[in-house]
Enzyme design. Structure first.
Site, mmCIF file in Angstrom:
data_model
loop_
_atom_site.group_PDB
_atom_site.id
_atom_site.type_symbol
_atom_site.label_atom_id
_atom_site.label_comp_id
_atom_site.label_asym_id
_atom_site.label_seq_id
_atom_site.Cartn_x
_atom_site.Cartn_y
_atom_site.Cartn_z
ATOM 1 N N TYR A 56 9.025 -22.469 -20.792
ATOM 2 C CA TYR A 56 8.660 -22.986 -19.481
ATOM 3 C C TYR A 56 7.155 -22.858 -19.225
ATOM 4 O O TYR A 56 6.554 -21.799 -19.407
ATOM 5 C CB TYR A 56 9.409 -22.240 -18.368
ATOM 6 C CG TYR A 56 8.929 -22.625 -16.983
ATOM 7 C CD1 TYR A 56 9.289 -23.855 -16.435
ATOM 8 C CD2 TYR A 56 8.079 -21.794 -16.252
ATOM 9 C CE1 TYR A 56 8.835 -24.236 -15.178
ATOM 10 C CE2 TYR A 56 7.618 -22.165 -14.996
ATOM 11 C CZ TYR A 56 7.998 -23.394 -14.470
ATOM 12 O OH TYR A 56 7.535 -23.775 -13.236
ATOM 13 N N ASN B 90 0.140 -18.822 -10.858
ATOM 14 C CA ASN B 90 1.392 -18.139 -10.546
ATOM 15 C C ASN B 90 1.119 -16.683 -10.202
ATOM 16 O O ASN B 90 0.915 -15.859 -11.092
ATOM 17 C CB ASN B 90 2.313 -18.217 -11.760
ATOM 18 C CG ASN B 90 3.654 -18.842 -11.454
ATOM 19 O OD1 ASN B 90 4.542 -18.781 -12.276
ATOM 20 N ND2 ASN B 90 3.829 -19.426 -10.301
ATOM 21 N N HIS C 210 -2.206 -29.000 -7.997
ATOM 22 C CA HIS C 210 -1.823 -27.940 -7.069
ATOM 23 C C HIS C 210 -2.958 -27.549 -6.125
ATOM 24 O O HIS C 210 -2.734 -26.803 -5.166
ATOM 25 C CB HIS C 210 -1.341 -26.720 -7.849
ATOM 26 C CG HIS C 210 0.040 -26.876 -8.407
ATOM 27 N ND1 HIS C 210 0.436 -27.983 -9.105
ATOM 28 C CD2 HIS C 210 1.130 -26.056 -8.370
ATOM 29 C CE1 HIS C 210 1.696 -27.846 -9.475
ATOM 30 N NE2 HIS C 210 2.143 -26.692 -9.031
ATOM 31 N N PHE D 126 6.750 -13.722 -9.019
ATOM 32 C CA PHE D 126 5.787 -14.403 -8.152
ATOM 33 C C PHE D 126 6.238 -14.448 -6.697
ATOM 34 O O PHE D 126 5.479 -14.846 -5.816
ATOM 35 C CB PHE D 126 5.573 -15.842 -8.623
ATOM 36 C CG PHE D 126 6.867 -16.575 -8.885
ATOM 37 C CD1 PHE D 126 7.731 -16.894 -7.841
ATOM 38 C CD2 PHE D 126 7.230 -16.932 -10.169
ATOM 39 C CE1 PHE D 126 8.927 -17.551 -8.062
ATOM 40 C CE2 PHE D 126 8.428 -17.592 -10.406
ATOM 41 C CZ PHE D 126 9.282 -17.907 -9.349
ATOM 42 N N GLU E 282 13.000 -24.410 -5.532
ATOM 43 C CA GLU E 282 12.458 -23.204 -4.896
ATOM 44 C C GLU E 282 13.069 -23.128 -3.495
ATOM 45 O O GLU E 282 12.446 -23.479 -2.492
ATOM 46 C CB GLU E 282 10.935 -23.288 -4.871
ATOM 47 C CG GLU E 282 10.365 -23.339 -6.290
ATOM 48 C CD GLU E 282 8.976 -23.947 -6.373
ATOM 49 O OE1 GLU E 282 8.388 -24.269 -5.317
ATOM 50 O OE2 GLU E 282 8.478 -24.108 -7.494
ATOM 51 N N ARG F 14 2.020 10.635 27.137
ATOM 52 C CA ARG F 14 2.861 11.702 26.602
ATOM 53 C C ARG F 14 3.476 11.332 25.252
ATOM 54 O O ARG F 14 3.657 12.200 24.373
ATOM 55 C CB ARG F 14 3.968 12.015 27.614
ATOM 56 C CG ARG F 14 4.882 13.130 27.209
ATOM 57 C CD ARG F 14 5.801 13.644 28.299
ATOM 58 N NE ARG F 14 6.101 12.712 29.360
ATOM 59 C CZ ARG F 14 7.352 12.352 29.701
ATOM 60 N NH1 ARG F 14 8.385 12.812 29.021
ATOM 61 N NH2 ARG F 14 7.557 11.547 30.721
ATOM 62 N N TYR G 136 4.594 7.680 29.697
ATOM 63 C CA TYR G 136 4.852 7.589 28.249
ATOM 64 C C TYR G 136 3.621 7.192 27.444
ATOM 65 O O TYR G 136 3.452 7.626 26.307
ATOM 66 C CB TYR G 136 5.967 6.574 27.984
ATOM 67 C CG TYR G 136 7.356 7.042 28.318
ATOM 68 C CD1 TYR G 136 7.597 8.291 28.885
ATOM 69 C CD2 TYR G 136 8.443 6.213 28.075
ATOM 70 C CE1 TYR G 136 8.873 8.707 29.192
ATOM 71 C CE2 TYR G 136 9.734 6.614 28.376
ATOM 72 C CZ TYR G 136 9.945 7.870 28.944
ATOM 73 O OH TYR G 136 11.218 8.261 29.238
#
Length: 507
Positions: free
Chosen positions: A53, A195, A83, A335, A420, A285, A282
């Protein structure tokens, strides 16, 4: 001395040194040997024509498409170009430098199957200040931060855009100007650059640094507010922390006790005749419990970030094995950014919490019904509005920060033709931390200003010796308010002092 990157021992302090102090980095000898071994596995598989791959196949949904041997190099270049489609404002120089360090270190771990020259090129870009222009949007945080890292990779191969010597220039011009030979990508090397989780990791690591400064500053501002409101120190007794032993609780309790030690204002509270109150609200405290929970959350984020920055996060991973072993290439999902997305969400909740409780202390000080001080901390209230709108501004920032704390890690939009099908949204989770940190610094700046004003109104009583140091920092920036003036410049200046760690260093 250069920082040696080996994919195993990078620390946050070293990362910050490379990012902010321009410390140089280099590939270690051990890393180079591991990279050569994993690269040899890839070369053998190419020679045997075995389908691997991303080496001789397409990507994502197109993983079943075989690529001929004479197209393998073009496949990697096409991957980088296709990309690199990020959008939005570019990442800052610090964020870009952090990505360069982290990506080089991940590759140096020796499981990416690429030549040492790939990591060495990234090191050279960092050392010679070639900063790729990386758009901040476009990553869903699974299959790595593909779009941001593709913009980094484009410059590494002599394309795209970079900031070099103060100017935006082409990647080719930047690389040539810096004397760095652009990479000629071999099999798998484009994929190895893209990646990974290093964009979201870089933003998270840098946000963590600022958040740790903010939580320390919050302890300092709370200590001053405690005195301005003539609060009781009883809640910070170590015995209380010991019977509910969360580490962050104990740390904040110690800080508050030490900062207010010796306070004349605190001593005045002990007389019931002067002050009949039994317990504080609060926001005073419970400061150890609330700030402490934020501290413990940051400790968990630091744990996650430290693991991630020395991890192999690309795919497939190459395991060279012992000498004589042919090695193995395994496809997996390292990834995926879920761990980082959840850590970023955890950090976001901590920031919103610190901002929320700080705003409550500001309200306590500006409200004459709770402060036992002049209304809105100013003489002649009515003629003067004093700190009225500072509390309003803090409320606006706190509300905005709460909205930004909505989780990202529970969201997912399937991508790549449903291959994906569950993504982390980790980059978005990390991107929203900077505006939250800016809001928090401004809220804390308002609290510091209000607390110092309240302390001034209690003169001649004085706060503790250690807390007085923080008071003096504020007063060196902003004089007491006797009559109305615009306090926007004062808020900005104190917020900058917070960013510069002026208050956190007191601890």
């Amino acid at each position: 001395m250069k920082i040696a990157l080996d994919g195993e021992h990078l620390t946050l302090d070293q990362l910050y040194a490379a990012v902010f102090d321009r410390a140089e980095v280099e590939l270690s000898v051990e890393a180079r040997a591991r990279m050569n071994a994993s690269r040899a596995v890839i070369e053998r598989l190419i020679d045997s024509n075995t389908a691997v791959y991303g080496v001789n196949t397409g990507f994502g949904k197109m993983a079943s498409v075989r690529i001929s041997r004479d197209q393998i190099r073009q496949l990697q270049v096409n991957l980088v170009r296709s990309h690199a489609c990020g959008i939005g404002a570019p990442l800052s120089e610090a964020e870009t430098r952090a990505i360069l360090v982290l990506r080089a270190n991940a590759i140096a771990k020796g499981f990416s199957g690429v030549r040492p020259v790939v990591a060495e090129t990234l090191c050279a870009m960092l050392n010679r200040k070639v900063h790729p222009v990386i758009p901040s949007q476009g990553s869903v945080g699974a299959s790595g931060d593909l779009a941001p890292l593709a913009h980094l990779a484009r410059v590494a191969i002599g394309e795209g855009e970079a900031i070099y010597e103060g100017r935006k220039v082409s990647g080719d011009e930047a690389m040539r100007g810096a004397g760095i030979a652009p990479l000629a990508l071999e099999a798998k090397e484009g994929l190895a650059l893209l990646n990974g989780t290093q964009a979201m990791l870089a933003l998270l690591a840098l946000a963590l640094r600022e958040a740790e400064t903010a939580v320390d500053t919050a302890d300092v501002s709370a200590a001053l507010s405690l005195d301005a409101l003539r609060g009781s120190p009883a809640a910070f007794d170590a015995r209380i922390a010991n019977v509910r032993p969360h580490p962050g609780h104990a740390t904040t309790a110690r800080n508050l006790e030490r900062l207010n030690r010796g306070s004349q204002i605190r001593e005045s509270h002990r007389s019931a005749e002067k002050d009949p109150r039994v317990q504080d609200p609060y926001s005073l405290r419970c400061a150890p419990q609330v700030h402490g929970a934020a501290r413990d959350a940051l400790a968990q984020v630091r744990f996650t970030v430290t693991i991630e920055m020395n991890s192999a996060t690309d795919n497939p991973l190459v395991f060279a094995g012992p000498a004589g072993d042919s090695g193995e290439v395994l496809s997996g999902g390292n990834f995926h950014g879920q761990a980082l997305a959840m850590a970023a969400d955890q950090l976001a909740v901590a920031l919103a919490t610190l901002g929320g409780i700080s705003e409550r202390r500001i309200e306590q000080m500006t409200n004459p019904q709770t402060s036992q001080l002049p209304a809105f901390l100013v003489p002649e209230a009515g003629l003067n509005s004093g700190f009225m709108i500072l509390q309003v501004a803090a409320a606006a920032l706190a509300s905005e920060t709460k909205a930004l704390a909505v989780p990202y890690s529970t969201d997912s939009i399937p991508t790549s033709a449903n291959q994906e099908d569950y993504v982390s949204m980790g980059m978005g989770a990390a991107r929203r931390l900077q505006p939250m940190l800016t809001n928090l610094r401004n809220i804390l700046a308002i609290e510091l200003l209000a607390a110092c004003q309240g302390i001034d109104l209690l003169t001649p009583l004085r706060t503790g010796i250690e807390a007085r140091k923080a008071y003096n920092i504020v007063r060196a920036i902003s004089k007491a308010v006797d009559s109305d003036r615009s306090l926007s410049p004062d808020i900005e200046a104190v917020a900058q002092a917070i960013a510069n760690q002026s208050f956190s260093k007191l601890l």
